[in-house]
Design an enzyme around this catalytic site. Structure first.
Site, short mmCIF file in Angstrom:
data_model
loop_
_atom_site.label_atom_id
_atom_site.label_comp_id
_atom_site.label_asym_id
_atom_site.label_seq_id
_atom_site.Cartn_x
_atom_site.Cartn_y
_atom_site.Cartn_z
N GLY A 159 15.81 28.25 -1.58
CA GLY A 159 14.53 27.67 -1.17
C GLY A 159 14.71 26.17 -1.03
N ARG A 160 13.62 25.44 -1.25
CA ARG A 160 13.68 23.98 -1.08
C ARG A 160 14.71 23.35 -2.01
NH1 ARG A 160 8.28 25.17 -1.68
NH2 ARG A 160 6.99 24.94 0.18
N ILE A 161 14.68 23.76 -3.29
CA ILE A 161 15.58 23.12 -4.26
C ILE A 161 17.02 23.54 -4.00
CG2 ILE A 161 16.14 22.85 -6.72
CD1 ILE A 161 13.13 23.21 -7.32
N ARG A 181 16.94 36.23 -0.74
CA ARG A 181 16.29 37.43 -0.22
C ARG A 181 16.42 37.49 1.30
NH1 ARG A 181 10.41 37.33 -1.92
NH2 ARG A 181 10.95 35.16 -1.83
N ALA A 242 16.40 26.68 -13.20
CA ALA A 242 15.25 27.42 -12.66
C ALA A 242 14.39 27.96 -13.82
CB ALA A 242 15.74 28.53 -11.75
N ARG A 243 14.75 29.13 -14.31
CA ARG A 243 14.07 29.69 -15.47
C ARG A 243 15.10 30.44 -16.31
NH1 ARG A 243 10.53 26.70 -14.55
NH2 ARG A 243 8.31 27.10 -14.25
N GLU A 272 11.97 29.70 -24.33
CA GLU A 272 11.55 28.31 -24.47
C GLU A 272 10.24 28.17 -25.24
OE1 GLU A 272 12.88 26.64 -20.53
OE2 GLU A 272 11.20 25.32 -21.00
N HIS A 290 14.49 21.16 -20.63
CA HIS A 290 13.68 21.41 -19.42
C HIS A 290 13.18 20.09 -18.82
CE1 HIS A 290 11.04 24.67 -17.35
NE2 HIS A 290 11.26 23.66 -16.52
N GLY A 292 14.55 18.83 -15.79
CA GLY A 292 15.09 18.74 -14.43
C GLY A 292 14.22 17.95 -13.47
C1 DGY Z 1 8.06 23.73 -12.68
O1 DGY Z 1 7.19 22.99 -12.25
O2 DGY Z 1 7.97 24.96 -12.60
C2 DGY Z 1 9.28 23.14 -13.25
O3 DGY Z 1 10.00 24.06 -13.98
C3 DGY Z 1 8.98 21.90 -14.06
O4 DGY Z 1 10.21 21.23 -14.17
#
Ligand code: DGY
Length: 328
Positions: A159-161, A181, A242-243, A272, A290, A292
């Site tokens: 995606g964007r990131i 995807r 990401a997660r 987390e 967290h 980023g």
């Molecule tokens: C979000 O906005 O989902 C990011 O994980 C925050 O860094």
């Protein structure tokens, strides 16, 4: 006649400039001491406000949303990911949900590159040597790490990131591969000279670095399962901004301990804010809290997006960053 301002509850402290603008525009309840809202506070908030501004630390699940009655119309999330919100229940309650995309992209991509460099080049270990007064001078074999230039980067979620990471990584001389995807538009693929892998398994087995950039959804929970992590080369690194839920953390720890993976850079965790203590003894892992997207510029832009979404919605327009109902 002056219109009544929507009642907005903001669950965490936001930058002053954002809070001040919100005070001017809305009837706002702010979280002055920045405490984490309890379940009871969340339930009370959804019952009493028109707009809730939560963030990823608030679990907005069925038991919270059931208290929303008919007043809550908009959840204007302060953040990109919405995996902490039960979207199906929100939809059933006719609640619109928005997020803050785009404005965290570049900061998150910068931090991804920081971890991608820091782990194989042993940045934290090196910095600690200086601070502990253990630097005895240069030697040809001291603090050797591994080179990024010429290595293959596999991006999961373009995606964007993911795309912003790809652009940066090209500058570092890496070859870009991705699993997504949907395949990218040929123009974007050509821009970063990216190779598309329909099969995640096949990509994993061939990469030197894997970077995770997909959202956490039921479909991506433990996408990097034990079986898939085992497909990675023992010389490969994993980076996740990401997660945490996308990676089977226990399996990752086992593989790192056994030397079946070279190292990991993690900004997010499965449970987390708890961090598995097994990570702490691993030298080849860098752990971040967290952060980023944590720049003041980014947080202010996120706040501006939240404000724009609330204003558009209150004026009877479709808010620009609509997650729910899904955009056409
Ligand atoms: C979000 O906005 O989902 C990011 O994980 C925050 O860094």
């Amino acid at each position: 006649m002056a219109r009544t301002k929507p009642k907005v509850v903001v669950t965490r402290k936001l930058p002053d400039v954002v809070e001040t603008r919100m005070m001017e525009l809305f009837d706002v309840h702010m979280n002055v001491d920045d405490h984490l809202f309890s379940r009871e506070e969340l339930k009370r908030a959804v019952a009493e406000c028109d707009v809730l501004v939560p963030n990823l630390t608030d679990l907005i699940d069925k038991s919270v949303l059931e208290n929303s009655g008919t007043r809550l119309k908009l959840i204007a999330n302060f953040g990109n990911g919405v995996d902490h919100i039960d979207l199906a229940v929100a939809q059933a309650h006719n609640i619109t949900v928005t997020n803050t995309p785009d404005v965290l992209t570049e900061d998150t991509a910068d931090m991804t590159m920081a971890l991608m460099v820091a782990v194989p080049r042993r940045l934290i270990e090196g910095a600690q040597i200086i601070r502990k007064g253990e630097f005895k001078g240069w030697s040809p074999t001291h603090m050797l790490g591994h080179r990024l230039h010429g290595k293959r980067l596999g991006i999961i979620g373009m995606g964007r990131i993911g795309a912003a990471v790809a652009r940066r990584a090209r500058g570092f001389g890496m070859a870009i591969h991705y699993h997504n995807r949907r395949r990218l538009h040929p123009e974007l693929e050509a821009e970063v000279e990216a190779t598309y892998w329909e099969s995640l398994d096949q990509m994993l087995a061939r990469m030197d670095v894997i970077s995770v950039h997909c959202p956490h959804t039921p479909a991506t929970f433990h996408l990097l399962s034990e079986r898939r992590l085992k497909l990675m080369k023992p010389t490969a690194y994993l980076v996740n901004l990401a997660r945490g839920e996308v990676v089977d953390e226990d399996a990752l720890i086992t593989l790192l301990k056994r030397g079946k993976l070279a190292g990991a850079g993690l900004d997010v965790f499965e449970h987390e804010p708890a961090v598995n203590s097994e990570f702490m003894s691993l030298k080849n892992v860098i752990l971040l809290p967290h952060m980023g997207s944590a720049t003041i510029e980014g947080r202010i832009s996120m706040g501006e997006k939240v404000i724009i979404n609330i204003r558009a919605f209150s004026d009877g327009h479709q808010p620009p960053d609509r997650v729910l109902p899904p955009q056409g």
